[in-house]
Structure formats: C-alpha cells, structure tokens
Design a protein around this motif. Structure first.
Motif, PDB file in Angstrom:
ATOM      1  N   ARG A 106      -0.970 -10.889  -3.297  1.00  0.00           N
ATOM      2  CA  ARG A 106      -1.325  -9.544  -3.739  1.00  0.00           C
ATOM      3  C   ARG A 106      -0.122  -8.955  -4.464  1.00  0.00           C
ATOM      4  O   ARG A 106       0.999  -8.986  -3.946  1.00  0.00           O
ATOM      5  CB  ARG A 106      -1.698  -8.681  -2.529  1.00  0.00           C
ATOM      6  CG  ARG A 106      -2.956  -9.160  -1.818  1.00  0.00           C
ATOM      7  CD  ARG A 106      -3.240  -8.400  -0.544  1.00  0.00           C
ATOM      8  NE  ARG A 106      -3.466  -6.991  -0.822  1.00  0.00           N
ATOM      9  CZ  ARG A 106      -2.774  -5.986  -0.265  1.00  0.00           C
ATOM     10  NH1 ARG A 106      -1.823  -6.205   0.599  1.00  0.00           N
ATOM     11  NH2 ARG A 106      -3.060  -4.742  -0.578  1.00  0.00           N
ATOM     12  N   GLU A 131       7.021  -5.923 -11.426  1.00  0.00           N
ATOM     13  CA  GLU A 131       5.999  -6.521 -10.573  1.00  0.00           C
ATOM     14  C   GLU A 131       6.520  -6.479  -9.150  1.00  0.00           C
ATOM     15  O   GLU A 131       7.671  -6.827  -8.891  1.00  0.00           O
ATOM     16  CB  GLU A 131       5.717  -7.972 -10.964  1.00  0.00           C
ATOM     17  CG  GLU A 131       4.724  -8.643 -10.031  1.00  0.00           C
ATOM     18  CD  GLU A 131       4.462 -10.108 -10.368  1.00  0.00           C
ATOM     19  OE1 GLU A 131       3.845 -10.781  -9.528  1.00  0.00           O
ATOM     20  OE2 GLU A 131       4.870 -10.574 -11.454  1.00  0.00           O
ATOM     21  N   ASN A 185       0.825  -1.208   0.000  1.00  0.00           N
ATOM     22  CA  ASN A 185       0.000   0.000   0.000  1.00  0.00           C
ATOM     23  C   ASN A 185       0.858   1.255   0.000  1.00  0.00           C
ATOM     24  O   ASN A 185       0.597   2.195  -0.757  1.00  0.00           O
ATOM     25  CB  ASN A 185      -0.959   0.004   1.190  1.00  0.00           C
ATOM     26  CG  ASN A 185      -2.004  -1.094   1.081  1.00  0.00           C
ATOM     27  OD1 ASN A 185      -2.426  -1.464  -0.003  1.00  0.00           O
ATOM     28  ND2 ASN A 185      -2.404  -1.635   2.205  1.00  0.00           N
ATOM     29  N   MET A 194       1.223  -5.830  -7.682  1.00  0.00           N
ATOM     30  CA  MET A 194       0.941  -4.729  -8.598  1.00  0.00           C
ATOM     31  C   MET A 194       1.987  -4.790  -9.711  1.00  0.00           C
ATOM     32  O   MET A 194       3.080  -5.321  -9.516  1.00  0.00           O
ATOM     33  CB  MET A 194       0.990  -3.382  -7.880  1.00  0.00           C
ATOM     34  CG  MET A 194       2.369  -2.964  -7.415  1.00  0.00           C
ATOM     35  SD  MET A 194       2.394  -1.349  -6.628  1.00  0.00           S
ATOM     36  CE  MET A 194       2.286  -1.843  -4.923  1.00  0.00           C
ATOM     37  N   ARG A 195       1.618  -4.255 -10.864  1.00  0.00           N
ATOM     38  CA  ARG A 195       2.552  -4.190 -11.992  1.00  0.00           C
ATOM     39  C   ARG A 195       2.511  -2.785 -12.569  1.00  0.00           C
ATOM     40  O   ARG A 195       1.446  -2.201 -12.725  1.00  0.00           O
ATOM     41  CB  ARG A 195       2.184  -5.221 -13.060  1.00  0.00           C
ATOM     42  CG  ARG A 195       2.435  -6.646 -12.625  1.00  0.00           C
ATOM     43  CD  ARG A 195       2.120  -7.649 -13.752  1.00  0.00           C
ATOM     44  NE  ARG A 195       2.406  -9.006 -13.342  1.00  0.00           N
ATOM     45  CZ  ARG A 195       1.543  -9.820 -12.735  1.00  0.00           C
ATOM     46  NH1 ARG A 195       0.310  -9.413 -12.485  1.00  0.00           N
ATOM     47  NH2 ARG A 195       1.886 -11.039 -12.396  1.00  0.00           N
ATOM     48  N   HIS A 211      -1.545  -2.528 -13.608  1.00  0.00           N
ATOM     49  CA  HIS A 211      -2.648  -2.674 -12.669  1.00  0.00           C
ATOM     50  C   HIS A 211      -2.137  -2.373 -11.269  1.00  0.00           C
ATOM     51  O   HIS A 211      -0.978  -2.582 -10.945  1.00  0.00           O
ATOM     52  CB  HIS A 211      -3.289  -4.063 -12.724  1.00  0.00           C
ATOM     53  CG  HIS A 211      -2.388  -5.180 -12.309  1.00  0.00           C
ATOM     54  ND1 HIS A 211      -2.146  -5.488 -10.983  1.00  0.00           N
ATOM     55  CD2 HIS A 211      -1.664  -6.052 -13.042  1.00  0.00           C
ATOM     56  CE1 HIS A 211      -1.323  -6.515 -10.923  1.00  0.00           C
ATOM     57  NE2 HIS A 211      -1.003  -6.878 -12.158  1.00  0.00           N
ATOM     58  N   ARG A 212      -3.033  -1.847 -10.474  1.00  0.00           N
ATOM     59  CA  ARG A 212      -2.721  -1.577  -9.074  1.00  0.00           C
ATOM     60  C   ARG A 212      -2.824  -2.887  -8.294  1.00  0.00           C
ATOM     61  O   ARG A 212      -3.005  -3.938  -8.900  1.00  0.00           O
ATOM     62  CB  ARG A 212      -3.672  -0.516  -8.540  1.00  0.00           C
ATOM     63  CG  ARG A 212      -3.455   0.817  -9.265  1.00  0.00           C
ATOM     64  CD  ARG A 212      -4.436   1.880  -8.831  1.00  0.00           C
ATOM     65  NE  ARG A 212      -4.280   3.059  -9.652  1.00  0.00           N
ATOM     66  CZ  ARG A 212      -3.262   3.917  -9.585  1.00  0.00           C
ATOM     67  NH1 ARG A 212      -2.309   3.723  -8.710  1.00  0.00           N
ATOM     68  NH2 ARG A 212      -3.193   4.955 -10.382  1.00  0.00           N
ATOM     69  N   ILE A 213      -2.740  -2.817  -6.991  1.00  0.00           N
ATOM     70  CA  ILE A 213      -2.733  -4.028  -6.163  1.00  0.00           C
ATOM     71  C   ILE A 213      -3.974  -4.873  -6.460  1.00  0.00           C
ATOM     72  O   ILE A 213      -5.098  -4.380  -6.434  1.00  0.00           O
ATOM     73  CB  ILE A 213      -2.700  -3.662  -4.663  1.00  0.00           C
ATOM     74  CG1 ILE A 213      -1.417  -2.896  -4.336  1.00  0.00           C
ATOM     75  CG2 ILE A 213      -2.802  -4.934  -3.818  1.00  0.00           C
ATOM     76  CD1 ILE A 213      -1.395  -2.295  -2.944  1.00  0.00           C
ATOM     77  N   GLN A 214      -3.712  -6.121  -6.762  1.00  0.00           N
ATOM     78  CA  GLN A 214      -4.793  -7.082  -6.974  1.00  0.00           C
ATOM     79  C   GLN A 214      -4.307  -8.461  -6.548  1.00  0.00           C
ATOM     80  O   GLN A 214      -3.107  -8.714  -6.519  1.00  0.00           O
ATOM     81  CB  GLN A 214      -5.274  -7.103  -8.425  1.00  0.00           C
ATOM     82  CG  GLN A 214      -4.255  -7.598  -9.426  1.00  0.00           C
ATOM     83  CD  GLN A 214      -4.780  -7.544 -10.852  1.00  0.00           C
ATOM     84  OE1 GLN A 214      -5.574  -6.690 -11.208  1.00  0.00           O
ATOM     85  NE2 GLN A 214      -4.320  -8.452 -11.682  1.00  0.00           N
ATOM     86  N   GLU A 215      -5.251  -9.323  -6.226  1.00  0.00           N
ATOM     87  CA  GLU A 215      -4.899 -10.666  -5.785  1.00  0.00           C
ATOM     88  C   GLU A 215      -4.799 -11.602  -6.981  1.00  0.00           C
ATOM     89  O   GLU A 215      -5.679 -11.630  -7.833  1.00  0.00           O
ATOM     90  CB  GLU A 215      -5.939 -11.186  -4.784  1.00  0.00           C
ATOM     91  CG  GLU A 215      -5.515 -12.465  -4.109  1.00  0.00           C
ATOM     92  CD  GLU A 215      -6.421 -12.859  -2.962  1.00  0.00           C
ATOM     93  OE1 GLU A 215      -6.869 -14.028  -2.951  1.00  0.00           O
ATOM     94  OE2 GLU A 215      -6.677 -12.004  -2.083  1.00  0.00           O
ATOM     95  N   GLN A 216      -3.719 -12.376  -7.006  1.00  0.00           N
ATOM     96  CA  GLN A 216      -3.494 -13.358  -8.059  1.00  0.00           C
ATOM     97  C   GLN A 216      -4.260 -14.643  -7.721  1.00  0.00           C
ATOM     98  O   GLN A 216      -4.685 -14.840  -6.578  1.00  0.00           O
ATOM     99  CB  GLN A 216      -2.000 -13.658  -8.183  1.00  0.00           C
ATOM    100  CG  GLN A 216      -1.146 -12.432  -8.510  1.00  0.00           C
ATOM    101  CD  GLN A 216      -1.488 -11.826  -9.852  1.00  0.00           C
ATOM    102  OE1 GLN A 216      -1.138 -12.340 -10.904  1.00  0.00           O
ATOM    103  NE2 GLN A 216      -2.203 -10.710  -9.823  1.00  0.00           N
ATOM    104  N   GLN A 268       2.514   1.670  -3.389  1.00  0.00           N
ATOM    105  CA  GLN A 268       1.570   2.153  -4.395  1.00  0.00           C
ATOM    106  C   GLN A 268       1.348   3.660  -4.244  1.00  0.00           C
ATOM    107  O   GLN A 268       1.292   4.387  -5.242  1.00  0.00           O
ATOM    108  CB  GLN A 268       0.243   1.396  -4.295  1.00  0.00           C
ATOM    109  CG  GLN A 268      -0.742   1.776  -5.389  1.00  0.00           C
ATOM    110  CD  GLN A 268      -1.931   0.858  -5.403  1.00  0.00           C
ATOM    111  OE1 GLN A 268      -1.860  -0.238  -5.935  1.00  0.00           O
ATOM    112  NE2 GLN A 268      -3.024   1.299  -4.804  1.00  0.00           N
TER     113      GLN A 268
END
Length: 159
Positions: free
Chosen positions: A106, A119, A81, A108-109, A96-101, A84
């Motif tokens: 979690r 990443e 966080n 971000m790229r 993309h911002r923070i997202q769960e794979q 970001q």
C-alpha cells in the motif's frame, strides 16, 4: 580511483519551508545543516535553489517551478492512514491517495512544497504479514509480492 555515492540533492525554492515539511510532516531528522544545504539522516539533501544557481552559474539556469515528475523520493511509514490525514490537513496535492500496488504494497504519492514527487509506502514486512494473515502460504506470498522466499520466511519467523 574510488567514487562513493552519497545521496540525492534536490533544489528547493524556500529551504525553511521545505525543511519544515520534511521534519514536521515526514519526520526526517537533520544530519547536517549548512544553511543553504540541509542533509537528512535518511540519505537525501535539500539545497536552496538561488544558492545552487549561483554554484552552477548563469549559463545553466534552473527553473524549480516546474513539476519534478522525473524524480521521486521514497519513504516508508507504519501508519499510512494517519499520514494521509496529516497531509490532507495541510492541503497537500496528491498524485494518488493510498492504493495497493501490483505486488501488494500500500502506497501513496504526493508533491512536496517544490513539486517533487514523494512516495510513502508501508514496509514490505507489513505486506508479507498481511498476505499471511489472508491465508497465503510463504511460497504464495513470495510469488504474489515478488519478494524472495527467504525474506518472507524471515519475516514470518519474527512473529
């Protein structure tokens, strides 16, 4: 004959700008500075594109202005966080911002100053602990995360 893999090297347009990004934003430490080539302790290097072009010769022109979607440098951070927010403050372009794979991590790229994909993910130990806190058994954590049960148990035993 033994061949030792050392590290990936990426060609960058402005070595000082890229070095500042990797040092100040991603908190990487320089291992060796050769002027036109800077190696980081994390196991990768940046190389001044004009110098690199000179090494290759004119018969193999490179164009570093093209997005480098064929390469990704992977890092981990315990505070996604805050990172970001830092990236937002310097107008970083995100894929993309923070997202769960799918395996629960979690990440971000985003692009570095030269268009290479970066990443940053949370350490896998965090994934294990989060799933355990959500009530999953070690076996369920292993299945859900695709991490070996032995790794999951080791992480959970370190509390």
């Amino acid at each position: 004959m033994k061949i030792k893999y050392v590290c990936p090297l990426i060609a960058v347009e402005d070595i000082q700008k890229s070095r500042k990004f990797y040092e100040d934003v991603l908190k990487q430490e320089v291992e060796m500075d050769h002027g036109a080539n800077v190696a980081f302790k994390g196991g990768f290097a940046i190389h001044d594109a004009a110098h690199y072009q000179g090494l290759l010769g004119e018969s193999y022109p490179i164009d570093i202005r093209v997005k480098k979607n064929f390469l990704e440098l992977y890092f981990e951070s315990e505070d996604l966080n805050r990172l970001q927010e830092k990236l937002d403050s310097i107008n970083t372009k995100f894929l993309h911002r923070i997202q769960e794979q799918p395996w629960g991590q979690r990440v971000m790229r985003f692009y570095d100053p030269d268009g290479y994909i970066i990443e940053v993910g949370e350490p896998l130990e965090f994934v294990v602990r989060r799933f355990a806190q959500e009530g999953f058994s070690p076996e369920e954590v292993s299945q859900k995360s695709s991490l070996p049960l032995e790794f999951v148990e080791t992480v959970l035993d370190q509390k």
